[in-house]
Design a protein around this motif. Structure first.
Motif, PDB file in Angstrom:
ATOM      1  N   ALA A  55       0.830  -1.209   0.000  1.00 25.93           N
ATOM      2  CA  ALA A  55       0.000   0.000   0.000  1.00 25.93           C
ATOM      3  C   ALA A  55       0.863   1.258   0.000  1.00 25.93           C
ATOM      4  O   ALA A  55       0.590   2.213  -0.733  1.00 25.93           O
ATOM      5  N   VAL A  56       1.904   1.264   0.799  1.00 24.22           N
ATOM      6  CA  VAL A  56       2.795   2.424   0.859  1.00 24.22           C
ATOM      7  C   VAL A  56       3.536   2.577  -0.472  1.00 24.22           C
ATOM      8  O   VAL A  56       3.655   3.685  -1.006  1.00 24.22           O
ATOM      9  N   LEU A  57       4.002   1.483  -1.034  1.00 22.97           N
ATOM     10  CA  LEU A  57       4.677   1.555  -2.335  1.00 22.97           C
ATOM     11  C   LEU A  57       3.734   2.086  -3.411  1.00 22.97           C
ATOM     12  O   LEU A  57       4.127   2.918  -4.236  1.00 22.97           O
ATOM     13  N   ALA A  58       2.496   1.660  -3.396  1.00 23.59           N
ATOM     14  CA  ALA A  58       1.529   2.095  -4.417  1.00 23.59           C
ATOM     15  C   ALA A  58       1.308   3.608  -4.370  1.00 23.59           C
ATOM     16  O   ALA A  58       1.257   4.263  -5.418  1.00 23.59           O
ATOM     17  N   VAL A  59       1.182   4.183  -3.178  1.00 25.59           N
ATOM     18  CA  VAL A  59       0.969   5.631  -3.113  1.00 25.59           C
ATOM     19  C   VAL A  59       2.222   6.392  -3.506  1.00 25.59           C
ATOM     20  O   VAL A  59       2.142   7.460  -4.113  1.00 25.59           O
ATOM     21  N   LYS A  60       3.382   5.837  -3.185  1.00 22.24           N
ATOM     22  CA  LYS A  60       4.627   6.477  -3.622  1.00 22.24           C
ATOM     23  C   LYS A  60       4.730   6.433  -5.147  1.00 22.24           C
ATOM     24  O   LYS A  60       5.125   7.411  -5.774  1.00 22.24           O
ATOM     25  N   GLN A  61       4.368   5.304  -5.742  1.00 20.09           N
ATOM     26  CA  GLN A  61       4.416   5.192  -7.198  1.00 20.09           C
ATOM     27  C   GLN A  61       3.473   6.188  -7.856  1.00 20.09           C
ATOM     28  O   GLN A  61       3.810   6.776  -8.880  1.00 20.09           O
ATOM     29  N   SER A  62       2.308   6.390  -7.270  1.00 20.54           N
ATOM     30  CA  SER A  62       1.343   7.320  -7.867  1.00 20.54           C
ATOM     31  C   SER A  62       1.862   8.756  -7.847  1.00 20.54           C
ATOM     32  O   SER A  62       1.566   9.532  -8.742  1.00 20.54           O
ATOM     33  N   GLN A  63       2.649   9.114  -6.853  1.00 24.96           N
ATOM     34  CA  GLN A  63       3.167  10.480  -6.748  1.00 24.96           C
ATOM     35  C   GLN A  63       4.525  10.646  -7.424  1.00 24.96           C
ATOM     36  O   GLN A  63       4.829  11.721  -7.936  1.00 24.96           O
ATOM     37  N   LEU A  64       5.336   9.594  -7.447  1.00 21.38           N
ATOM     38  CA  LEU A  64       6.737   9.751  -7.860  1.00 21.38           C
ATOM     39  C   LEU A  64       7.128   8.949  -9.095  1.00 21.38           C
ATOM     40  O   LEU A  64       8.310   8.848  -9.399  1.00 21.38           O
ATOM     41  N   LYS A  65       6.179   8.384  -9.788  1.00 21.79           N
ATOM     42  CA  LYS A  65       6.470   7.512 -10.915  1.00 21.79           C
ATOM     43  C   LYS A  65       7.481   8.149 -11.871  1.00 21.79           C
ATOM     44  O   LYS A  65       7.285   9.270 -12.333  1.00 21.79           O
ATOM     45  N   GLY A  66       8.554   7.425 -12.124  1.00 21.72           N
ATOM     46  CA  GLY A  66       9.573   7.863 -13.064  1.00 21.72           C
ATOM     47  C   GLY A  66      10.582   8.850 -12.513  1.00 21.72           C
ATOM     48  O   GLY A  66      11.545   9.179 -13.187  1.00 21.72           O
ATOM     49  N   LYS A  67      10.409   9.335 -11.290  1.00 20.76           N
ATOM     50  CA  LYS A  67      11.323  10.330 -10.728  1.00 20.76           C
ATOM     51  C   LYS A  67      12.446   9.711  -9.906  1.00 20.76           C
ATOM     52  O   LYS A  67      13.458  10.354  -9.666  1.00 20.76           O
ATOM     53  N   ALA A  68      12.236   8.462  -9.450  1.00 18.20           N
ATOM     54  CA  ALA A  68      13.211   7.856  -8.550  1.00 18.20           C
ATOM     55  C   ALA A  68      12.968   6.361  -8.432  1.00 18.20           C
ATOM     56  O   ALA A  68      11.878   5.878  -8.736  1.00 18.20           O
ATOM     57  N   LEU A  69      14.003   5.658  -7.970  1.00 14.84           N
ATOM     58  CA  LEU A  69      13.827   4.258  -7.591  1.00 14.84           C
ATOM     59  C   LEU A  69      13.052   4.253  -6.277  1.00 14.84           C
ATOM     60  O   LEU A  69      13.360   5.027  -5.371  1.00 14.84           O
ATOM     61  N   LEU A  70      12.061   3.389  -6.167  1.00 17.19           N
ATOM     62  CA  LEU A  70      11.206   3.361  -4.981  1.00 17.19           C
ATOM     63  C   LEU A  70      11.248   1.989  -4.333  1.00 17.19           C
ATOM     64  O   LEU A  70      11.241   0.972  -5.036  1.00 17.19           O
ATOM     65  N   ASN A  71      11.275   1.967  -3.021  1.00 17.06           N
ATOM     66  CA  ASN A  71      11.132   0.699  -2.308  1.00 17.06           C
ATOM     67  C   ASN A  71      10.584   0.952  -0.906  1.00 17.06           C
ATOM     68  O   ASN A  71      10.580   2.076  -0.420  1.00 17.06           O
ATOM     69  N   VAL A  72      10.096  -0.130  -0.320  1.00 15.10           N
ATOM     70  CA  VAL A  72       9.549  -0.098   1.039  1.00 15.10           C
ATOM     71  C   VAL A  72      10.014  -1.362   1.739  1.00 15.10           C
ATOM     72  O   VAL A  72       9.977  -2.446   1.156  1.00 15.10           O
ATOM     73  N   GLU A  73      10.443  -1.215   2.971  1.00 17.42           N
ATOM     74  CA  GLU A  73      10.814  -2.364   3.801  1.00 17.42           C
ATOM     75  C   GLU A  73      10.032  -2.268   5.105  1.00 17.42           C
ATOM     76  O   GLU A  73      10.043  -1.223   5.768  1.00 17.42           O
ATOM     77  N   VAL A  74       9.355  -3.332   5.459  1.00 18.22           N
ATOM     78  CA  VAL A  74       8.609  -3.386   6.714  1.00 18.22           C
ATOM     79  C   VAL A  74       9.348  -4.357   7.623  1.00 18.22           C
ATOM     80  O   VAL A  74       9.528  -5.529   7.262  1.00 18.22           O
ATOM     81  N   VAL A  75       9.799  -3.870   8.766  1.00 14.64           N
ATOM     82  CA  VAL A  75      10.625  -4.695   9.647  1.00 14.64           C
ATOM     83  C   VAL A  75      10.103  -4.657  11.081  1.00 14.64           C
ATOM     84  O   VAL A  75       9.585  -3.644  11.546  1.00 14.64           O
ATOM     85  N   ASP A  76      10.244  -5.771  11.750  1.00 15.56           N
ATOM     86  CA  ASP A  76       9.932  -5.846  13.170  1.00 15.56           C
ATOM     87  C   ASP A  76      11.113  -5.321  13.975  1.00 15.56           C
ATOM     88  O   ASP A  76      12.269  -5.648  13.674  1.00 15.56           O
ATOM     89  N   LEU A  77      10.820  -4.523  14.982  1.00 14.05           N
ATOM     90  CA  LEU A  77      11.852  -4.057  15.901  1.00 14.05           C
ATOM     91  C   LEU A  77      12.241  -5.211  16.823  1.00 14.05           C
ATOM     92  O   LEU A  77      11.427  -6.087  17.134  1.00 14.05           O
ATOM     93  N   ALA A  78      13.448  -5.162  17.281  1.00 11.84           N
ATOM     94  CA  ALA A  78      13.910  -6.176  18.232  1.00 11.84           C
ATOM     95  C   ALA A  78      13.164  -6.003  19.557  1.00 11.84           C
ATOM     96  O   ALA A  78      12.601  -4.942  19.840  1.00 11.84           O
ATOM     97  N   GLU A  79      13.196  -7.027  20.350  1.00 15.32           N
ATOM     98  CA  GLU A  79      12.543  -6.971  21.658  1.00 15.32           C
ATOM     99  C   GLU A  79      13.205  -5.965  22.586  1.00 15.32           C
ATOM    100  O   GLU A  79      12.657  -5.643  23.640  1.00 15.32           O
ATOM    101  N   ALA A  80      14.358  -5.444  22.192  1.00 21.02           N
ATOM    102  CA  ALA A  80      15.090  -4.515  23.035  1.00 21.02           C
ATOM    103  C   ALA A  80      14.802  -3.059  22.640  1.00 21.02           C
ATOM    104  O   ALA A  80      15.624  -2.186  22.864  1.00 21.02           O
ATOM    105  N   TYR A  81      13.646  -2.761  22.084  1.00 22.29           N
ATOM    106  CA  TYR A  81      13.253  -1.398  21.751  1.00 22.29           C
ATOM    107  C   TYR A  81      12.730  -0.715  23.015  1.00 22.29           C
ATOM    108  O   TYR A  81      11.923  -1.283  23.745  1.00 22.29           O
ATOM    109  N   PHE A  82      13.195   0.506  23.248  1.00 24.33           N
ATOM    110  CA  PHE A  82      12.752   1.255  24.434  1.00 24.33           C
ATOM    111  C   PHE A  82      12.374   2.667  24.016  1.00 24.33           C
ATOM    112  O   PHE A  82      12.928   3.201  23.076  1.00 24.33           O
ATOM    113  N   LYS A  83      11.427   3.256  24.734  1.00 21.81           N
ATOM    114  CA  LYS A  83      11.125   4.675  24.503  1.00 21.81           C
ATOM    115  C   LYS A  83      10.852   5.348  25.814  1.00 21.81           C
ATOM    116  O   LYS A  83      10.622   4.761  26.823  1.00 21.81           O
TER     117      LYS A  83
END
Length: 109
Positions: free
Chosen positions: A81-109
């Motif tokens: 979904a995020v890639l699709a909206v980026k493609q709709s706005q930026l098509k042909g202007k740049a290489l586009l990618n999205v990575e969805v990653v889980d944070l480690a269990e040691a994330y603190f805030k």
């Protein structure tokens, strides 16, 4: 949570609206239905120095960091979904990618 981190090649600064890019990534993440909207964070970082293969190519890469607990299918749908909206706005202007990653269990805030 999540953290949506958008990195973009500095030459794009005058060719795209970074503010709009942050907005569309935020909105696509919110519309996924996976998160309380008040917990979504999105930001853009200009990358001044980079190398991309044999020729310089502008890019917009988005990393979405999540606390563990979403299924592979949910993460895939979010990324697409995020890639699709980026493609709709930026098509042909740049290489586009999205990575969805889980944070480690040691994330603190």
């Amino acid at each position: 949570m999540p953290h949506c981190i958008i990195e973009y090649a500095a030459p794009l600064k005058n060719k795209i609206s970074v503010e709009d890019l942050v907005d569309i990534v935020f909105t696509a993440t919110a519309e996924s239905g996976l998160f309380d909207v008040s917990s979504i964070k999105a930001r853009a970082i200009e990358v001044a120095y980079f190398k991309t293969g044999a020729t310089e190519q502008n890019f917009v890469t988005t990393t979405i960091k999540l606390l563990p607990g979403r299924t592979v299918a949910q993460k895939k749908a979010l990324g697409e979904a995020v890639l699709a909206v980026k493609q709709s706005q930026l098509k042909g202007k740049a290489l586009l990618n999205v990575e969805v990653v889980d944070l480690a269990e040691a994330y603190f805030k």
